[in-house]
Design an enzyme around this catalytic site. Sequence first.
Site, short mmCIF file in Angstrom:
data_model
loop_
_atom_site.label_atom_id
_atom_site.label_comp_id
_atom_site.label_asym_id
_atom_site.label_seq_id
_atom_site.Cartn_x
_atom_site.Cartn_y
_atom_site.Cartn_z
N GLU A 89 -25.19 -2.21 6.84
CA GLU A 89 -24.92 -3.41 7.79
C GLU A 89 -25.46 -2.96 9.28
OE1 GLU A 89 -20.71 -3.88 8.29
OE2 GLU A 89 -20.42 -4.27 6.20
N HIS A 92 -30.53 0.90 9.95
CA HIS A 92 -30.83 2.31 9.42
C HIS A 92 -31.60 2.14 7.97
CE1 HIS A 92 -30.33 6.46 8.63
NE2 HIS A 92 -29.86 6.32 7.19
N ASN A 117 -44.90 5.62 -5.99
CA ASN A 117 -44.01 5.52 -5.02
C ASN A 117 -42.93 4.77 -5.53
OD1 ASN A 117 -42.00 5.22 -3.19
ND2 ASN A 117 -43.34 4.69 -1.24
#
Length: 157
Positions: A89, A92, A117
């Site tokens: 949320e 980050h 990756n």
Amino acid sequence: MLNANKGAAGPLDGRGLRIGIVQARFNEDITNALADACLAELARLNVQPADIEHVLVPGALEVPLALQALAQRGGFDALVALGCIIRGETYHFELVANESGAGVTRVGLDHRLPIANAILTTEDLPQAVARQTDKGRDAATVAVEMARLVQRIGAPA
């Protein structure tokens, strides 16, 4: 789309290649599945277990530093980054996804070393589960194909 049996120059064979894998522990069920699929595909591509170094780090932000340490030590033909970042949320998610991706790319370019990756960035857990096996296999295939490509077009300086 990658063909697991064939690279750009023909059938893939990882025999004699040394591969390093850095796996984030965060979202461990997903990253373990990525690692299992990657290791199984490396074995199918004839990379010997003794030629694989597999290290664990806490999360995706720590992956680039471990990749850099392996690259600086040398002796690897390719590296693999495994992790899973699931949107939350807050901002980050973007920070971790962007910084880990940029770090992985920077290590590969700085050391002129192929890095596959496979740090998943998904909206939710079901998306991660849906991708864990295919992306783990793809990482192995990319590592072998790019290692062979670098060998064919000239050793990194």
